[in-house]
Design an enzyme around this catalytic site. Structure first.
Site, PDB file in Angstrom:
ATOM      1  CD  GLU A 211      14.963 -26.564  10.507  1.00 45.95           C
ATOM      2  OE1 GLU A 211      15.946 -26.558  11.281  1.00 45.95           O
ATOM      3  OE2 GLU A 211      15.032 -26.206   9.323  1.00 45.95           O
ATOM      4  CB  SER A 495     -13.829  35.568  16.869  1.00 46.91           C
ATOM      5  OG  SER A 495     -13.645  36.953  17.033  1.00 46.91           O
TER       6      SER A 495
END
Length: 833
Positions: A211, A495
């Site tokens: 770059e 239950s």
């Protein structure tokens, strides 16, 4: 002729004079214009300089503010728990290779080729596995990653583990946590900040070669690079090379857009110059390597070299080879075009260009270049799938939102470690989905056309000893409904609430109450009306079937409403309410209907209550977050184990024994028929109008609750044993497979015995019947039955018993039904389970 010539000469002279006058006028006009322009320029120069100075200063403030302040918003990541692996486990039971795929481990051809972290070799025929673990920073400890060699049995069971280098025996290892999701706002831009010193110099060289190889020579703007790029573009007839320096790229990413115009380029150049004047090259470079965009992982953007190294090669930057560094550096120009996972040929060509630049710039030797340029580009396809536990992740987010502001959760890069086991979670999702599909296939009336009206189910699994939530499925399909039924739904437990009454009875017995209630004690299971002031309440058994004189053990096994209500009446409703409060249900209203589940609770409350029974009476609150780390790896929040003894171990064990009998002989025995063989305890729950179906059950080290029903509270027509027990069983078979098969531990002051149910004495060899029971030593029977002392007496008793109806050991047609009204009503009747 002479006159004509003289006239012509005069005309010429006149014209010359006119031309001279005009020239002089033009010179005067030019001088005047030049003077005016100079005066105007001189007049405008001050304001122009003033404007430029102000503009420059504003850019300088903008650059310095960005560098000095918060540069990025970094999402928080949410992780699962780590996975403990040790000899004796079977790889298939752990979902071992699926875990490796999700963690980006990759197989290689042979054991000698396992050279880098994240690689493994599996020799099934040879019974060997070699794996190079990733290095991971855990809360409170770091694991550098090690080479591990395993020996395996033919069925994949681990028989031994050793360090792959020193051959030192290993008795356990941990696979790192898996990422579950992130907390972010707007775009998901994931990056991990790393200082420049932690990036290998060769990686930096590759980036500069790709770059900006004159980075350390220019001052933000490189005229040599600009002229060269312009010439290359001119010769090519198109834009093939940019002239921006690395600093200019950083300024564009920090402050500007990708729009190409002269104004942006001028601003970018000025900002680059300012940055170079204010900050060192290394500071700029460090910002750059953490900022660059390098691709996409689903909705997650990959930013910075650390994220790219992990994503494309499953390595940290320090572990990359030069060729891999060059491949990532080459992607900066165009991450999508040079993506090694999607375009390997283009990525390889670009990598080689970067390597050539590194050779030309003197960053690598010719030998290193020759080796790197010939290496195949082996990018590792990551394992990508949707969120494994969306309901759980939402639960974690809501929990954290109470302690952290949104800006911290979405921008500070926290790492959040949780209790979830991803393999268990997947098994839970599979169990719920398969069960719902099976129910709809067998009972077409349960199908609904509208997605919002479909049959729903939820599941939560918790370790009772630690409180860790290991799996959470909040509904059928998160995409259709984000409503988490585990934590947000309020339903009647039926239950499943009955153990509260039995626990209260056992507590009263051990406290020296006037009556003794133990598993083998007797109750009357006959029609019963409870008078409360001016109102009455009449619970009814399923199908109005009553069994007369029954043991507590039998009453719970077959979920008999009348017998349970008589028990609550005998000990007092206030004691049942007090026990419910101990178990985390809060202070309940004084209505008898609560005994049969006539309240609304969330499944997580049922899970917490049953976890106390499973944990010897010790209450350890369920939790999801184990630790929160900041960006630097410092623990800023850790979970502190909280434990409170709310039940005596003896009381808890009596209940565990009773619930074991439910699994062996009662409404929960379907789990045995479906192949679950481990010691377990549990209870079904169904409301009388068949709206809610439950199963809550546990082994000594894992508890799971399943609820099934419609959000609109429509009738199912199914019991908890039919609708929820299959999902519980299929999940528990998979979830407990890698865990030790433990039995419930009897407290030292408890004893087990078989007693004659007709006499209450210890069963002798000639007693016609015997039932198992557990007793506190002080209350245990010590005398063998004196009434059945010979074979003849046994035969006589058997004949007598045959003539006189007795409660059968397991009555046929035992149901699992009740929905109690919210409060007492005159003449109210509650069909029983």
């Amino acid at each position: 002729m002479k006159e004509i010539a003289i006239a012509a000469a005069r005309r010429r002279g006149a014209r010359a004079a006119i031309a001279a006058d005009r020239a002089m006028s033009m010179r005067r006009l030019f001088k005047l214009s030049l003077f005016s322009i100079a005066a105007l320029a001189l007049f405008a120069l001050g304001p122009a300089l003033y404007w430029f100075t102000g503009y420059y200063n504003s850019l300088e403030r903008e650059v310095s503010t960005r560098f000095a302040g918060k540069r990025w918003t970094i999402p928080s990541r949410i992780y699962s728990d780590s996975t403990l692996i040790y000899p004796g486990q079977r790889l298939a039971d752990l979902g071992f290779f699926q875990r490796l795929a999700r963690l980006n481990y990759h197989p290689v051809a042979g054991p000698a080729e396992v050279r880098d972290r994240g690689e493994y070799w599996y020799g099934q025929k040879r019974g060997r596995l070699t794996i190079f673990l990733h290095s991971v920073a855990y809360p409170y400890r770091n694991f550098p990653g090690e080479l591990v060699a395993m020996k395996l049995a033919a069925d994949g069971t681990i028989t031994a583990m050793a360090d792959g280098v020193s051959r030192r025996p290993l008795y356990s290892l941990e696979l790192e946590p898996e990422m579950l999701g992130a907390i972010f706002q707007g775009d998901w831009r994931q990056r991990r900040l790393v200082p420049l010193a932690e990036i290998p110099p060769a990686f930096i060289d590759a980036i500069l070669a790709a770059e900006d190889h004159r980075f350390y020579a220019h001052h933000g703007i490189d005229m040599v690079r600009i002229i060269k790029a312009a010439w290359v573009d001119l010769v090519s007839g198109r834009v093939v090379q940019g002239g921006s320096t690395l600093t200019q790229q950083l300024m564009k990413n920090f402050f500007l857009t990708s729009k190409r115009d002269w104004h942006r380029k001028v601003k970018e150049a000025l900002m680059a110059y300012i940055a170079e004047r204010l900050y060192s090259k290394d500071e700029i470079l460090e910002n750059y390597i953490n900022d660059i965009y390098l691709g996409q992982r689903g909705q997650e953007g990959i930013y910075g070299v650390w994220e790219a190294s992990e994503f494309y090669f499953s390595k940290e930057p320090r572990d990359l080879k030069i060729a891999e560094m060059a491949a990532i550096a080459g992607m900066i120009r165009s991450p999508n075009r040079y993506n090694p996972l999607r375009h390997p040929a283009l990525a390889t060509r670009r990598r080689n260009e970067v390597l050539a630049s590194m050779l030309a710039d003197g960053y690598v030797s010719k030998a290193a270049y020759d080796q790197a340029v010939t290496e195949p580009l082996r990018a590792r396809e990551p394992f990508i799938e949707t969120n494994d536990a969306p309901y759980f992740v939402d639960y974690v987010k809501r929990e954290l939102a109470e302690r952290y502001p949104p800006s911290v959760l979405t921008g500070e890069g926290l790492r959040i470690f949780t209790t979830l086991d991803v393999h268990m979670q997947k098994e839970a999702q599979r169990a719920v989905q398969d069960n719902l599909a099976d129910l709809e296939a067998r009972h077409p009336a349960l199908r609904r056309k509208e997605k919002s009206e479909e049959l729903q189910s939820c599941l939560v699994a918790i370790e009772p000893q630690t409180g860790k939530i290991r799996a959470m499925v909040g509904g059928r399909d998160y995409r259709e409904s984000q409503f988490n039924r585990v934590t947000q739904a309020k339903r009647q437990p039926g239950s499943a609430f009955k153990p509260v009454t039995y626990l209260a009875a056992f507590q009263e017995t051990l406290n020296g109450g006037p009556e003794q209630f133990l598993p083998t004690s007797y109750l009357d299971d006959t029609p019963f009306t409870w008078q409360i002031g001016d109102t009455t309440w009449t619970p009814r058994n399923y199908k109005n079937r009553y069994f007369g004189r029954v043991t507590l053990e039998f009453a719970l096994e077959e979920s008999l409403n009348s017998a349970t209500s008589r028990l609550a009446n005998a000990i007092g409703l206030d004691r049942v309410i007090a026990m419910a409060d101990k178990l985390g249900f809060g202070e309940l209203p004084p209505y008898p209907s609560i005994i049969l589940g006539g309240i609304e609770v969330a499944p997580i409350q049922i899970a917490n209550a049953y976890a106390i029974m499973a944990n010897d009476g010790m209450k350890v609150p369920a939790y999801a977050v184990t630790a929160v780390l900041n960006q630097s790896g410092k623990v800023i929040e850790g979970h502190e184990l909280q434990a409170e003894q709310v039940l005596a171990p003896d009381v808890a064990y009596l209940m565990d024994f009773m619930l074991e009998q439910v699994m062996l002989h009662g409404t929960g025995e379907g789990a045995r028929r479906l192949g679950f063989t481990r010691p377990a305890a549990g209870k079904t729950g169904t409301t009388n109008d068949s709206v809610d179906a439950w199963f809550a059950g546990f082994t000594p080290n894992l508890l799971t609750v399943v609820w099934t029903g419609f959000d609109q509270k429509e009738a199912l027509g199914l019991t908890g044993a039919e609708a929820s027990l299959p999902a519980w069983t299929n999940f528990m078979k998979a979830a407990t497979a890698p865990r030790p098969a433990l039995d419930f531990t009897m407290p030292p002051d408890m004893v087990a015995a078989r007693v004659d149910p007709a006499t209450g004495y210890l069963a002798g060899p000639y007693c016609p019947d015997a039932v198992a029971g557990v007793f506190p030593k002080a209350l245990a029977p010590t005398q063998v039955c004196p009434f059945h002392t010979s074979p003849g007496m046994r035969a006589a008793s058997t004949a007598t018993n045959a003539a006189a109806p007795q409660p059968p050991a397991t009555p046929a047609g035992g149901g699992d039904w009740q929905r109690a009204p919210g409060g007492p009503a005159a003449g109210a009747a509650t069909p029983g389970e």
